[in-house]
Design an enzyme around this catalytic site. Structure first.
Site, short mmCIF file in Angstrom:
data_model
loop_
_atom_site.label_atom_id
_atom_site.label_comp_id
_atom_site.label_asym_id
_atom_site.label_seq_id
_atom_site.Cartn_x
_atom_site.Cartn_y
_atom_site.Cartn_z
N GLU A 8 -12.84 -4.70 -0.24
CA GLU A 8 -12.35 -3.32 -0.13
C GLU A 8 -13.24 -2.33 -0.86
OE1 GLU A 8 -8.12 -0.92 -0.54
OE2 GLU A 8 -8.19 -3.01 0.01
N ASP A 104 -7.79 -5.84 -0.45
CA ASP A 104 -6.60 -6.03 -1.29
C ASP A 104 -5.52 -6.78 -0.53
OD1 ASP A 104 -7.78 -4.78 -3.38
OD2 ASP A 104 -6.51 -2.99 -3.36
N TYR A 307 -2.80 -9.45 -9.74
CA TYR A 307 -2.76 -8.32 -8.82
C TYR A 307 -1.71 -7.31 -9.26
CZ TYR A 307 -2.61 -5.78 -4.38
OH TYR A 307 -2.65 -4.80 -3.42
#
Length: 688
Positions: A8, A104, A307
């Site tokens: 990303e 992501d 995350y």
């Protein structure tokens, strides 16, 4: 043959390339023997704008609303086309056998990659990397267990439905409001009910009328207890309270009951993103956006937390085997960690492991990688410490106390004293404060010592970012990944402002809430939509049905605006006139301060509303001077002694070209790149 890996961001691509041995560095990608690693820059593509779909929609007018296209395509964003071309040329290479989506691991990350692959017409196999931390170990394990992209189709359908819903509601309602009331009025399916939450709290504060009341307390050896009554606010009259005390003083008090109770409190579950943002705002005053940025840095750059954009406070059972390594990583920061390691890294809070309550990602916890504290900023260290201490609580014993309640009767009135003794500090090692202890006895006589205290009811507190996040979470407004962005957008569009630590709706925002449809203000409709998006992501609801419902709601919202009789007043208009055309000037906030812009559509005049403090020093007092724009041109003025100077270079007179360049720099608006909707709004307002 090689894999084309799509990350990303450039920073993530760089880290992936190191782990995967892609050592050849090129301008827009890295290459190794088995992989080519490239990146997006967030979104490289967006949904087409109305004018791309229908020529009639190019002009903002009420007659063309609502806009309900049968199909909305995608198009490249103007400033990222170079990277898109790179990805396209790499994808067409004959040695590329398949692609791996490594954006992501969430709804928006899925959309970023799917749109790119769709636009470049990628027709080779695609796999998905799904990891919850960026450590070398996690990356290697993730690539060893890549999954077919079809397993994530529902997540993509959910992301696409969200984008289309925002297009339909946001563009139609914003156009309708802007055209009808001749001002830039932005509304949306999430931001408007969020704004309404702040306004409703302000209304509660405005309606609040303080009331004085009185309490009667009994003092025994420094311990105090209030007189028991059904309503603590019922004593509104001082003479009445004094009469009660006179009556109480005619009796001696007596201990009529002593009860004991053991209480146990387990450590809280690990953080999800929203709770971390709330507590960071409460403790350090950080905005939701700042906390997200810091934790994203801990995840992407330092690789020491999992995350961050998670809405779960639970852990999957497969993480049990990693607890020891994670404890070892934080042992220098948490003194108790060594004790927990010696105890076999046993997790006391077993309820934290619950596969059914883990959504796309588990709770926010430290990774197995030891942090290099010298590389962390103070802000990063604070956020990391919060995450670590919450994680360490999983291994701690519950906080246990012995609570004692003592009932004292005086005449017909009751006073209840409470004292607590800590039996086991457990996870509250740094928070324990024992109440004052006294040895009470049943039947003990108590000497009357009463006090009347005057108190006043307090208004509800205005919302700050922490309490607004709590309301957004409660009503399902947005997701952990988008809530900070929604708050920032409301501030940027001048619908809401920060006043100290609190949030406040601006006059423009208040008017918007009166002009917009009631259905868009209440959180119920938006919460229902968010729930349906979650159901789409889990294959439990059809995305086409969702869009059909959104189209129906959009038509109703636009119709209500068209038929509305509400009036609007632009509070940003000033009484100052444009020196070029004589029209009124309008005040606008920018990152460089307030500017005044001409309201005439064909006039481009603008100047600073406030003088700018510069680094240019006054020749008399040597303090910083102000840069003034006025009838006499641009000049420096000292606000302390009035000294003025013309801006010159090397004592030469400034040329017309230099003066124009300086003015352009002074008036420059350093706002970030506009969204397509914001650009369209600006263009429409200029054309009106």
């Amino acid at each position: 043959m090689k894999q084309l890996i799509l990350a990303e961001k450039p920073s993530v691509a760089r880290d992936l390339s190191k782990t995967l041995g892609a050592t050849q560095k090129h301008k827009n990608y890295f290459e190794g023997d088995k992989v080519v690693v490239t990146w997006a820059l967030g979104h490289l593509l967006g949904l087409q704008m109305p004018e791309d779909l229908n020529k009639k929609w190019g002009k903002w007018q009420m007659e063309t609303l609502p806009m309900l296209p049968k199909k909305i395509g995608i198009k490249p964003l103007p400033k990222t086309q170079g990277q898109l071309k790179t990805i396209s040329s790499l994808a067409k290479r004959k040695d590329i056998k398949e692609a791996v989506i490594a954006t992501d691991a969430g709804r928006e990350g899925e959309l970023v990659a799917r749109w790119i692959l769709q636009y470049i017409r990628f027709n080779k196999p695609v796999k998905r990397l799904w990891i919850s931390s960026q450590t070398n170990k996690a990356v290697k394990e993730g690539f060893a267990s890549l999954k077919p992209v079809k397993e994530y189709d529902n997540l993509y359908y959910s992301a696409l439905a969200r984008a289309k819903a925002d297009w339909l509601v946001g563009l139609n309602v914003t156009r309708a409001l802007t055209v009808k009331y001749d001002d830039n009025l932005s509304a949306g399916r999430v931001q408007t009910p969020t704004l309404a939450q702040v306004d409703q709290q302000a209304q509660k504060i405005n309606r609040f009328k303080p009331q004085q009341y009185y309490t009667i307390s009994l003092d025994v050896a420094g311990q105090k207890a209030d007189r028991q009554q059904k309503d603590k606010y019922q004593l509104k009259d001082l003479p009445a309270a004094q009469e009660i005390v006179k009556e109480l003083e005619t009796h001696s008090g007596k201990v009529v009951d002593i009860s004991q109770k053991d209480k146990s409190q387990q450590a809280p579950l690990p953080y999800d993103l929203t709770e971390l943002q709330r507590e960071a705002n409460q403790i350090y005053g950080y905005s939701a956006k700042k906390t997200l940025s810091l934790v994203q840095s801990l995840y992407e750059i330092h690789k020491i937390v999992s995350y961050p954009r998670t809405d779960s406070k639970y852990l999957s059972t497969d993480l049990k085997s990693t607890m020891k390594e994670r404890l070892q990583a934080i042992s220098n920061l948490v003194p108790e960690a060594k004790h927990y390691l010696a105890n076999g890294s046993h997790v006391v809070l077993q309820k934290a492991f619950n596969d059914k309550k883990v959504t796309d990602h588990h709770a926010l916890i430290p990774t197995e990688q030891k942090p290099r504290y010298e590389k962390l900023s103070q802000d990063e260290h604070r956020i990391y410490s919060m995450i670590v201490k919450r994680f360490a609580g999983l291994f701690a014993q519950p906080y246990q106390i012995k609570q004692e309640k003592i009932t004292v009767q005086t005449g017909q009135d009751i006073f209840v004293f409470t004292q607590e003794k800590v039996v086991e500090a457990g996870w509250k090692t740094d928070k324990v404060q024992e109440s004052k202890q006294r040895d009470w006895q049943i039947g003990e006589k108590i000497t009357p010592k009463f006090k009347v205290s005057a108190k006043q009811t307090t208004p509800p507190a205005p919302l700050n970012e922490g309490s607004l996040l709590a309301k957004m979470e409660k009503y399902g407004l947005g997701t952990p990944a988008t809530r900070a962005e929604i708050i920032e957008k409301l501030v940027k569009t001048e619908l809401m402002e920060r006043t100290g630590k609190s949030l406040q709706v601006t006059p423009k925002g208040k008017q918007l809430l009166h002009l917009v449809n009631p259905a868009l203000i209440t959180p119920e409709l938006t919460a229902k939509w968010e729930k349906q998006l979650e159901q789409i992501a889990h294959g439990k609801y059809n995305s086409q049905n969702f869009i059909s419902e959104i189209e129906k709601e959009t038509g109703q919202l636009v119709a209500e605006i068209k038929n509305s009789q509400q009036k609007y007043q632009d509070h940003s208009l000033t009484s100052k006139k444009c020196p070029k055309c004589g029209s009124l000037l309008k005040e606008k906030n920018t990152r460089n301060g307030k500017i005044l812009v001409c309201t005439a559509p064909d006039c481009d005049y603008h100047r600073r509303a406030e003088a700018k403090v510069t680094n240019h020093r006054c020749p008399q007092c040597h303090r910083k001077m102000l840069l003034i724009e006025g009838k006499n041109g641009t000049y420096f003025r000292c606000k302390y002694d009035g000294t003025t100077e013309k801006p010159t270079g090397k004592n030469k007179k400034m040329t017309k070209h230099e003066e124009k360049r300086l003015l352009k720099k002074v008036n420059q608006d350093d706002e970030p790149v506009e969204s397509p909707l914001a650009a369209a709004l600006k263009k429409a307002m200029q054309e009106k």
